[in-house]
Design a protein around this motif. Structure first.
Motif, PDB file in Angstrom:
ATOM      1  N   LEU A  18     -27.016  -1.968 -47.826  1.00 19.37           N
ATOM      2  CA  LEU A  18     -28.300  -1.128 -47.635  1.00 19.37           C
ATOM      3  C   LEU A  18     -28.635  -1.233 -46.243  1.00 19.37           C
ATOM      4  N   TRP A  19     -28.346  -2.484 -45.460  1.00 17.56           N
ATOM      5  CA  TRP A  19     -28.696  -2.356 -43.951  1.00 17.56           C
ATOM      6  C   TRP A  19     -27.863  -1.278 -43.081  1.00 17.56           C
ATOM      7  N   ALA A  20     -26.477  -1.133 -43.557  1.00 17.31           N
ATOM      8  CA  ALA A  20     -25.626  -0.241 -43.079  1.00 17.31           C
ATOM      9  C   ALA A  20     -25.917   1.049 -43.079  1.00 17.31           C
ATOM     10  N   ARG A  21     -26.420   1.456 -44.405  1.00 13.44           N
ATOM     11  CA  ARG A  21     -26.476   2.805 -44.571  1.00 13.44           C
ATOM     12  C   ARG A  21     -27.852   3.358 -44.000  1.00 13.44           C
ATOM     13  N   TRP A  22     -29.180   2.538 -44.169  1.00  9.79           N
ATOM     14  CA  TRP A  22     -30.287   2.868 -43.555  1.00  9.79           C
ATOM     15  C   TRP A  22     -30.180   2.944 -41.949  1.00  9.79           C
ATOM     16  N   ALA A  23     -29.379   1.715 -41.489  1.00 10.54           N
ATOM     17  CA  ALA A  23     -29.309   1.516 -39.929  1.00 10.54           C
ATOM     18  C   ALA A  23     -28.259   3.057 -39.592  1.00 10.54           C
ATOM     19  N   LEU A  24     -27.553   3.309 -40.075  1.00 11.91           N
ATOM     20  CA  LEU A  24     -26.940   4.728 -39.613  1.00 11.91           C
ATOM     21  C   LEU A  24     -27.639   5.934 -39.767  1.00 11.91           C
ATOM     22  N   VAL A  25     -28.721   6.039 -40.533  1.00 10.90           N
ATOM     23  CA  VAL A  25     -29.323   7.242 -40.536  1.00 10.90           C
ATOM     24  C   VAL A  25     -30.345   6.876 -39.142  1.00 10.90           C
ATOM     25  N   ALA A  26     -31.019   5.744 -39.092  1.00 13.22           N
ATOM     26  CA  ALA A  26     -31.670   5.448 -37.716  1.00 13.22           C
ATOM     27  C   ALA A  26     -30.883   5.833 -36.574  1.00 13.22           C
ATOM     28  N   VAL A  27     -29.552   5.428 -36.498  1.00  8.78           N
ATOM     29  CA  VAL A  27     -28.931   5.621 -35.510  1.00  8.78           C
ATOM     30  C   VAL A  27     -28.824   7.140 -35.023  1.00  8.78           C
ATOM     31  N   VAL A  28     -28.451   7.809 -35.934  1.00 10.56           N
ATOM     32  CA  VAL A  28     -28.094   9.309 -35.831  1.00 10.56           C
ATOM     33  C   VAL A  28     -29.519  10.148 -35.751  1.00 10.56           C
ATOM     34  N   GLU A  29     -30.448   9.454 -36.100  1.00  9.82           N
ATOM     35  CA  GLU A  29     -32.112   9.838 -35.500  1.00  9.82           C
ATOM     36  C   GLU A  29     -32.515   9.498 -34.315  1.00  9.82           C
ATOM     37  N   ALA A  30     -31.813   8.522 -33.542  1.00 10.89           N
ATOM     38  CA  ALA A  30     -32.497   7.953 -32.331  1.00 10.89           C
ATOM     39  C   ALA A  30     -32.732   8.905 -31.377  1.00 10.89           C
ATOM     40  N   THR A  31     -34.030   8.516 -30.788  1.00 12.26           N
ATOM     41  CA  THR A  31     -34.397   9.511 -29.798  1.00 12.26           C
ATOM     42  C   THR A  31     -34.600   8.946 -28.531  1.00 12.26           C
ATOM     43  N   THR A  32     -35.579   9.520 -27.724  1.00 11.55           N
ATOM     44  CA  THR A  32     -36.027   9.013 -26.184  1.00 11.55           C
ATOM     45  C   THR A  32     -36.514   7.753 -26.380  1.00 11.55           C
ATOM     46  N   ALA A 195     -27.688  18.870 -27.752  1.00 13.30           N
ATOM     47  CA  ALA A 195     -26.570  17.847 -27.649  1.00 13.30           C
ATOM     48  C   ALA A 195     -27.230  16.548 -28.066  1.00 13.30           C
ATOM     49  N   PRO A 196     -26.376  15.833 -28.746  1.00 14.40           N
ATOM     50  CA  PRO A 196     -27.044  14.413 -29.295  1.00 14.40           C
ATOM     51  C   PRO A 196     -27.491  13.572 -28.154  1.00 14.40           C
ATOM     52  N   ASP A 197     -28.384  12.597 -28.300  1.00 14.35           N
ATOM     53  CA  ASP A 197     -28.857  11.720 -27.355  1.00 14.35           C
ATOM     54  C   ASP A 197     -28.017  10.614 -27.401  1.00 14.35           C
ATOM     55  N   LEU A 198     -27.005  10.599 -26.810  1.00 13.62           N
ATOM     56  CA  LEU A 198     -25.950   9.572 -26.719  1.00 13.62           C
ATOM     57  C   LEU A 198     -26.664   8.205 -26.363  1.00 13.62           C
ATOM     58  N   PRO A 199     -27.127   8.207 -25.203  1.00  9.10           N
ATOM     59  CA  PRO A 199     -27.836   6.929 -24.818  1.00  9.10           C
ATOM     60  C   PRO A 199     -28.949   6.165 -25.798  1.00  9.10           C
ATOM     61  N   ALA A 200     -29.421   7.181 -26.512  1.00  7.32           N
ATOM     62  CA  ALA A 200     -30.497   6.621 -27.694  1.00  7.32           C
ATOM     63  C   ALA A 200     -29.967   6.061 -28.785  1.00  7.32           C
ATOM     64  N   MET A 201     -28.734   6.832 -29.263  1.00  4.63           N
ATOM     65  CA  MET A 201     -28.069   6.274 -30.402  1.00  4.63           C
ATOM     66  C   MET A 201     -27.352   5.091 -30.111  1.00  4.63           C
TER      67      MET A 201
END
Length: 218
Positions: A18-32, A195-201
């Motif tokens: 559950l953590w891995a899947r939820w966290a992955l969405v948080a990573v790809v949605e990461a922002t400034t 472009a994806p925000d790589l530093p935030a991700m």
């Protein structure tokens, strides 16, 4: 997968999944960084308290890792009937001392809590429910992460449009804790074409603990 309504502890997968899947969405949605420090947020994100989901409408959830391999999941979906049930349901009945009781009681007093689940000693648990309770919101709140095909669909909205290949690859790497900034850069493309925000991700990736140990250490 067949869900119980109301939910039962056996509906939830191992907390690491559950953590891995939820966290992955948080990573790809990461922002400034400015939005990371905002007091009120919506979407999916990770901070020092754990993982969060808030759709700015009918659903909010928090998933926290505690000490000694313990986890707590709490939140609300509008489908939950728990807080409306009469007589009242004690969502903290039988709850262990290590839960964030102060926050949970604040939520209860504010009529903001739909259910609480906790994990320790290899098993999920929750308070007992009355037999006539119809739903606690667990299905509507968590199926997006628990059901693999739904997790992939959610990710595919946020990564490269290639028939789900990128989403599947990301999920596989996340579940095995081997995501890297290079993989994120190659596979993630925001839906608006920017472009994806790589530093935030990358910041979110290390908070989530999904990177290989050597990458996380760096």
């Amino acid at each position: 997968m067949t869900w119980g309504r109301p939910g039962v502890p056996g509906d939830l997968p191992a907390p690491e999944v559950l953590w891995a899947r939820w966290a992955l969405v948080a990573v790809v949605e990461a922002t400034t960084e400015a939005e990371e420090s905002a007091r009120y947020r919506t979407g999916t994100w990770i901070d020092e308290e754990g993982l969060h989901l808030d759709d700015c409408g009918c659903t909010w959830w928090t998933f926290s890792r505690m000490a000694d391999g313990r986890y707590v999941l709490f939140g609300e979906d509008e489908s939950s009937e728990v807080k409306w049930h009469r007589p009242p349901v004690d969502m903290l009945a039988g709850a262990p001392d290590w839960l964030p009781h102060e926050e949970l009681r604040d939520r209860l007093e504010g009529n903001e809590l739909g259910c609480v689940y906790w994990y320790e000693n290899g098993a999920w648990a929750r308070a007992p429910y009355p037999g006539d309770l119809g739903d606690d919101g667990l299905d509507c709140g968590m199926s997006r992460f628990v059901v693999r095909v739904e997790a992939l669909r959610l990710l595919d909205e946020r990564v490269r449009r290639d028939g789900g290949t990128s989403a599947a690859a990301l999920l596989e790497h996340a579940e095995h804790r081997r995501l890297t900034p290079e993989l994120l850069e190659s596979l993630v493309a925001p839906a608006d074409g920017s472009a994806p925000d790589l530093p935030a991700m990358t910041r979110a990736l290390h908070r989530a603990g999904l990177a290989p140990r050597t990458a996380a250490a760096g």
